[in-house]
Motif scaffolding. Sequence first.
Motif, PDB file in Angstrom:
ATOM      1  N   THR A  28       0.835  -1.202   0.000  1.00  0.00           N
ATOM      2  CA  THR A  28       0.000   0.000   0.000  1.00  0.00           C
ATOM      3  C   THR A  28       0.872   1.255   0.000  1.00  0.00           C
ATOM      4  O   THR A  28       2.066   1.199   0.301  1.00  0.00           O
ATOM      5  CB  THR A  28      -0.891   0.036   1.254  1.00  0.00           C
ATOM      6  OG1 THR A  28      -0.054   0.235   2.398  1.00  0.00           O
ATOM      7  CG2 THR A  28      -1.676  -1.252   1.426  1.00  0.00           C
ATOM      8  N   ALA A  30       0.616   3.366   2.167  1.00  0.00           N
ATOM      9  CA  ALA A  30       0.989   3.523   3.573  1.00  0.00           C
ATOM     10  C   ALA A  30       2.266   2.757   3.889  1.00  0.00           C
ATOM     11  O   ALA A  30       3.079   3.205   4.705  1.00  0.00           O
ATOM     12  CB  ALA A  30      -0.143   3.048   4.473  1.00  0.00           C
TER      13      ALA A  30
ATOM     14  N   GLU B  29      -1.997  10.245   2.311  1.00  0.00           N
ATOM     15  CA  GLU B  29      -2.944   9.964   3.388  1.00  0.00           C
ATOM     16  C   GLU B  29      -2.227   9.263   4.540  1.00  0.00           C
ATOM     17  O   GLU B  29      -2.534   9.486   5.717  1.00  0.00           O
ATOM     18  CB  GLU B  29      -4.059   9.061   2.846  1.00  0.00           C
ATOM     19  CG  GLU B  29      -5.198   8.841   3.802  1.00  0.00           C
ATOM     20  CD  GLU B  29      -6.261   7.951   3.166  1.00  0.00           C
ATOM     21  OE1 GLU B  29      -7.300   8.490   2.788  1.00  0.00           O
ATOM     22  OE2 GLU B  29      -6.040   6.727   3.040  1.00  0.00           O
ATOM     23  N   ALA B  30      -1.259   8.442   4.183  1.00  0.00           N
ATOM     24  CA  ALA B  30      -0.519   7.711   5.209  1.00  0.00           C
ATOM     25  C   ALA B  30       0.292   8.649   6.087  1.00  0.00           C
ATOM     26  O   ALA B  30       0.448   8.417   7.285  1.00  0.00           O
ATOM     27  CB  ALA B  30       0.400   6.685   4.554  1.00  0.00           C
ATOM     28  N   SER B  33      -2.083   9.769   8.660  1.00  0.00           N
ATOM     29  CA  SER B  33      -2.367   8.740   9.668  1.00  0.00           C
ATOM     30  C   SER B  33      -1.182   8.550  10.604  1.00  0.00           C
ATOM     31  O   SER B  33      -1.346   8.354  11.810  1.00  0.00           O
ATOM     32  CB  SER B  33      -2.675   7.394   9.004  1.00  0.00           C
ATOM     33  OG  SER B  33      -4.009   7.330   8.591  1.00  0.00           O
ATOM     34  N   CYS B  47      -9.580  13.740  11.092  1.00  0.00           N
ATOM     35  CA  CYS B  47      -9.755  12.282  11.188  1.00  0.00           C
ATOM     36  C   CYS B  47     -11.179  11.840  10.865  1.00  0.00           C
ATOM     37  O   CYS B  47     -11.498  10.668  11.015  1.00  0.00           O
ATOM     38  CB  CYS B  47      -9.336  11.773  12.567  1.00  0.00           C
ATOM     39  SG  CYS B  47     -10.382  12.305  13.927  1.00  0.00           S
ATOM     40  N   ASN B  48     -12.018  12.761  10.414  1.00  0.00           N
ATOM     41  CA  ASN B  48     -13.414  12.425  10.146  1.00  0.00           C
ATOM     42  C   ASN B  48     -13.836  13.096   8.839  1.00  0.00           C
ATOM     43  O   ASN B  48     -14.035  14.306   8.795  1.00  0.00           O
ATOM     44  CB  ASN B  48     -14.290  12.896  11.322  1.00  0.00           C
ATOM     45  CG  ASN B  48     -15.775  12.571  11.127  1.00  0.00           C
ATOM     46  OD1 ASN B  48     -16.209  12.175  10.047  1.00  0.00           O
ATOM     47  ND2 ASN B  48     -16.548  12.755  12.178  1.00  0.00           N
ATOM     48  N   GLN B  49     -13.948  12.288   7.809  1.00  0.00           N
ATOM     49  CA  GLN B  49     -14.271  12.830   6.479  1.00  0.00           C
ATOM     50  C   GLN B  49     -15.619  13.548   6.467  1.00  0.00           C
ATOM     51  O   GLN B  49     -15.753  14.624   5.869  1.00  0.00           O
ATOM     52  CB  GLN B  49     -14.268  11.695   5.455  1.00  0.00           C
ATOM     53  CG  GLN B  49     -14.543  12.175   4.052  1.00  0.00           C
ATOM     54  CD  GLN B  49     -14.430  11.062   3.030  1.00  0.00           C
ATOM     55  OE1 GLN B  49     -13.499  10.259   3.088  1.00  0.00           O
ATOM     56  NE2 GLN B  49     -15.370  11.014   2.105  1.00  0.00           N
ATOM     57  N   GLN B  60     -10.820  15.566   4.257  1.00  0.00           N
ATOM     58  CA  GLN B  60      -9.996  16.098   5.331  1.00  0.00           C
ATOM     59  C   GLN B  60      -8.788  16.856   4.748  1.00  0.00           C
ATOM     60  O   GLN B  60      -8.051  16.276   3.935  1.00  0.00           O
ATOM     61  CB  GLN B  60      -9.435  14.984   6.221  1.00  0.00           C
ATOM     62  CG  GLN B  60     -10.446  14.070   6.848  1.00  0.00           C
ATOM     63  CD  GLN B  60     -10.585  12.771   6.064  1.00  0.00           C
ATOM     64  OE1 GLN B  60     -11.004  12.775   4.899  1.00  0.00           O
ATOM     65  NE2 GLN B  60     -10.232  11.674   6.690  1.00  0.00           N
TER      66      GLN B  60
ATOM     67  N   THR C  26     -12.796   8.290  10.480  1.00  0.00           N
ATOM     68  CA  THR C  26     -12.696   7.652   9.175  1.00  0.00           C
ATOM     69  C   THR C  26     -11.462   6.770   9.185  1.00  0.00           C
ATOM     70  O   THR C  26     -10.356   7.258   9.441  1.00  0.00           O
ATOM     71  CB  THR C  26     -12.584   8.708   8.062  1.00  0.00           C
ATOM     72  OG1 THR C  26     -13.691   9.607   8.172  1.00  0.00           O
ATOM     73  CG2 THR C  26     -12.578   8.049   6.690  1.00  0.00           C
ATOM     74  N   THR C  28      -8.542   4.786   7.548  1.00  0.00           N
ATOM     75  CA  THR C  28      -7.823   4.861   6.282  1.00  0.00           C
ATOM     76  C   THR C  28      -7.038   3.576   6.022  1.00  0.00           C
ATOM     77  O   THR C  28      -6.797   2.782   6.929  1.00  0.00           O
ATOM     78  CB  THR C  28      -6.813   6.034   6.301  1.00  0.00           C
ATOM     79  OG1 THR C  28      -5.776   5.711   7.244  1.00  0.00           O
ATOM     80  CG2 THR C  28      -7.468   7.342   6.705  1.00  0.00           C
ATOM     81  N   GLU C  29      -6.631   3.429   4.773  1.00  0.00           N
ATOM     82  CA  GLU C  29      -5.762   2.316   4.423  1.00  0.00           C
ATOM     83  C   GLU C  29      -4.497   2.356   5.268  1.00  0.00           C
ATOM     84  O   GLU C  29      -3.953   1.323   5.667  1.00  0.00           O
ATOM     85  CB  GLU C  29      -5.403   2.416   2.940  1.00  0.00           C
ATOM     86  CG  GLU C  29      -4.635   1.244   2.401  1.00  0.00           C
ATOM     87  CD  GLU C  29      -4.348   1.411   0.922  1.00  0.00           C
ATOM     88  OE1 GLU C  29      -5.040   0.762   0.109  1.00  0.00           O
ATOM     89  OE2 GLU C  29      -3.442   2.209   0.571  1.00  0.00           O
ATOM     90  N   ALA C  30      -4.056   3.570   5.553  1.00  0.00           N
ATOM     91  CA  ALA C  30      -2.842   3.734   6.345  1.00  0.00           C
ATOM     92  C   ALA C  30      -3.034   3.211   7.766  1.00  0.00           C
ATOM     93  O   ALA C  30      -2.113   2.654   8.357  1.00  0.00           O
ATOM     94  CB  ALA C  30      -2.434   5.197   6.377  1.00  0.00           C
ATOM     95  N   ASP C  31      -4.229   3.395   8.315  1.00  0.00           N
ATOM     96  CA  ASP C  31      -4.487   2.846   9.648  1.00  0.00           C
ATOM     97  C   ASP C  31      -4.299   1.329   9.641  1.00  0.00           C
ATOM     98  O   ASP C  31      -3.766   0.755  10.593  1.00  0.00           O
ATOM     99  CB  ASP C  31      -5.909   3.188  10.111  1.00  0.00           C
ATOM    100  CG  ASP C  31      -6.135   4.688  10.256  1.00  0.00           C
ATOM    101  OD1 ASP C  31      -5.159   5.420  10.504  1.00  0.00           O
ATOM    102  OD2 ASP C  31      -7.291   5.126  10.116  1.00  0.00           O
TER     103      ASP C  31
END
Lengths: 352, 352, 352
Positions: A28, A30, B29-30, B33, B47-49, B60, C26, C28-31
């Motif tokens: 990914t 990430a 996006e990572a 995160s 953290c909340n779209q 976000q 939300t 994420t893929e990163a999470d």
Amino acid sequence: MNKASTGFYFEDFALGQVLEHAIPRTITEADTSLYLALTGSRFSLYCNQDFAQQLGYSKQPVDNFLLFQIAFGKTVNDISLNAVANLGYAEVEFIEPFFVGDTISVVSEVIGLKENSNGKTGIVYVHSKAVNQEGYQVLSWKRWVMVNKRQEGMHNTFAVEPQLNSMVPLGSVSIPQQLSITSYDTRLSGENYRLNDYKVGEWIDHIDGLTIDHAEHTIATKLYQNNAKVHFNQHQMASGKHQQRLVYGGHIISLCRTISHNGLANAQWLAAINGGSHLNPSFAGDTIYAATQVLQCQELGAGVGALRLRTLGYKNSSWNELKPQYDKALAEKSRLPSNFVLDLDYTVLIPV
Amino acid sequence: MNKASTGFYFEDFALGQVLEHAIPRTITEADTSLYLALTGSRFSLYCNQDFAQQLGYSKQPVDNFLLFQIAFGKTVNDISLNAVANLGYAEVEFIEPFFVGDTISVVSEVIGLKENSNGKTGIVYVHSKAVNQEGYQVLSWKRWVMVNKRQEGMHNTFAVEPQLNSMVPLGSVSIPQQLSITSYDTRLSGENYRLNDYKVGEWIDHIDGLTIDHAEHTIATKLYQNNAKVHFNQHQMASGKHQQRLVYGGHIISLCRTISHNGLANAQWLAAINGGSHLNPSFAGDTIYAATQVLQCQELGAGVGALRLRTLGYKNSSWNELKPQYDKALAEKSRLPSNFVLDLDYTVLIPV
Amino acid sequence: MNKASTGFYFEDFALGQVLEHAIPRTITEADTSLYLALTGSRFSLYCNQDFAQQLGYSKQPVDNFLLFQIAFGKTVNDISLNAVANLGYAEVEFIEPFFVGDTISVVSEVIGLKENSNGKTGIVYVHSKAVNQEGYQVLSWKRWVMVNKRQEGMHNTFAVEPQLNSMVPLGSVSIPQQLSITSYDTRLSGENYRLNDYKVGEWIDHIDGLTIDHAEHTIATKLYQNNAKVHFNQHQMASGKHQQRLVYGGHIISLCRTISHNGLANAQWLAAINGGSHLNPSFAGDTIYAATQVLQCQELGAGVGALRLRTLGYKNSSWNELKPQYDKALAEKSRLPSNFVLDLDYTVLIPV
């Protein structure tokens, strides 16, 4: 019968045996950000979409160092769970660029077996191949590893040691098809040096040091799904030779690569690892440094050059202190001092 | 000649010099995160779209604190690799929201130079501007830093100290064009306090403490590609004044921001940093706390309010213990005790 | 009045009280990548897109263990900020698969209250429900927690203790609608064992140990936005009973799940947690191990099987050493030794 596996021992390997490694992995975005955060990598091709596109990629490719770590991780459960030591790598070839969203699978074939005279261990040689979800081969490598025997004693197998090439010839490394290096912008990459600025024999002292912390190396190693016990189990390691967990050697490779940015910022693309060995273990608290010698330089056409490099990783010392010891050891063909942790011979692509 | 750079020293800077910082960065996006995981941030906008969309954003936005860390990181290699100390920030303005997938580039101009009388160091003032991949300016800031000289002695340069505004006037901070705050839902954000609940002069003791660990601050600092040696090299730092690595000051800012959520949960948007200084170094093992004084409150129209805040970060102590010492130091114009690590004057947007 | 909240105390709870927890998240893929890196999870369903699609999912679902951690984290600020101990879980049901990009919100109802005779604490029972952004319930659970009183003394509330089911019946666990298990490929998952290979009463010693480091458990706990003080504040914890930070119990659950891969690699889907309790605290430096007993096996139709498992987490010891002590404690109905940290009764889906 306990359902949990204790991993393969020397007796479990047979020449020609094919191991389809489980748990193929989708890489990914990430994973690539985590790799950046865990290693501190600053190579532009992997963190700047515009830069990647200027070089002809649709988007940032996955760093081949990360790809290697994840591919390697796939093989651990079947090959090196009971390894005493990773002895070396050879003929590591990066064949196709790998992108976020692609899924990697790895298969290994046992290409060599050799008992050690102590009756306790043997050496297993494997040839591993990684393919993406469409079946294209993206990576191929050979490694050999010292594995414990289940039962002590000599088993009288024939020793088969494969012939390993000392390098992937510079002229035959894979150049990514999309690579268009003519618009390469050194202002973005951070340094001006191109192929012809490097001279064979030249040394680069990369100066910077990175101290390893426990959670950093274990998170990196878990990211690679490498489950070798020696990196994770303090309870068990406490009673062993080093009385502590060992840092995964691949993490040392990645840290040395990060450190090498200072002096090699345009060596963006890892094309091959000709050979590598982990000279001594590293532990949390060690500060890793690196120095690189230029072994070969070659133009490959279309503005692409190849540099063959030898990067030495060492710890808790400076290159000024270690260089004379290195020269002396080389002249006397003696062992390098224990500060040296990595000897990596590899080939990178760099603009001419 | 060694190809690795040792970074710029005081003599390498000239008034008006423009530094195009290398390694522009695409923020993923990572990265956002990871920032959440490394700091523990709980501000809803990031953290909340659904919450972000209710406020008019397509998705976000990147937290301006993270944006600042990454933008700042770009400048380190050229400006502060040999810094003794980051002395301060001023006029930090966030101009446009930044989104995942955007790429940030940073350019700095040297706007001031001043030798110190000890002959060993000098102060470099820079004005840095960050743009996105379309060339829109997203962030602008000034900072000054004490840099080592290459050679000891006075160089007799003219001292040029720029006039720095003590703040970005509340009425002239940038309000994101898309921001639509009328449907702001305090049930989602975690607290009921809006602009008019805060009174000028009021103190908030944010109560919560966060202990810093080694791998946490080094992973965060590597995420920002900030390669200042003092955060990473224990081998070198062991022989220095503190005998250990220093925590990157920006990480302290981010931790104080996280801690400030308790009492400032609706202060979602960082509009400006009016001034900031790192009062003392922090080390792994320190527990960071924060207290905030409200300096100004102003309605900006369309339901948007601005709060100018002064957040003090301190360590290993409670606000009950430190407040009297703070008041005494203020009255006597004396130095704050060494528990204080951060003094940050900044402006946030908050619903009216 | 300080605007920062000190959290709810026992007196602040009332039977039937509904708490809408703030800061919906939300995922994420990163999470999910971070979760993999922090725990070392190797279950194929969560790291291999092709594998997930072969099982009928459009893409990898979010691991229910991660979903639980994040949902649990949402409740901490309102329920357990002043908790002395998490006493137990029951009726944890995973109802719908959750995907990257979905947003989770959590609401809890107080279903029981009971003062302790010491006058210092009381037990709060809550029923929490998590929904996605479309309002579909994805997760429901009950837990009880010992909470400090604001003021010492007995308040003479009526004690209300809810009836909790000891398990979610195997036949009534939710099976993801899209799940199509007939093409399940054990070569990809890493083990051959399917439902009928497991026998009721059978023990699995998962062998592998994972040592916990500070930054690892704190980064994981921050990822879940769980802000319980005991995990983060060394300055405060230094003067407490354990003189150090406690590892979040949920992290222990996740580590035991990772460790259980060795012997349970095909137990991909967490359907329910029937009951769970944290037997003793864990600290950085502890090495976590796990052993699992098979409690029930049942075919659910369409090739799907359910295994009810009891996983015991323990630290700094081997199963060979602890099994006799476990059997003795069971026979004598005495307390398990302090090496035991987790007792988790849960139900997983596995191919027949």
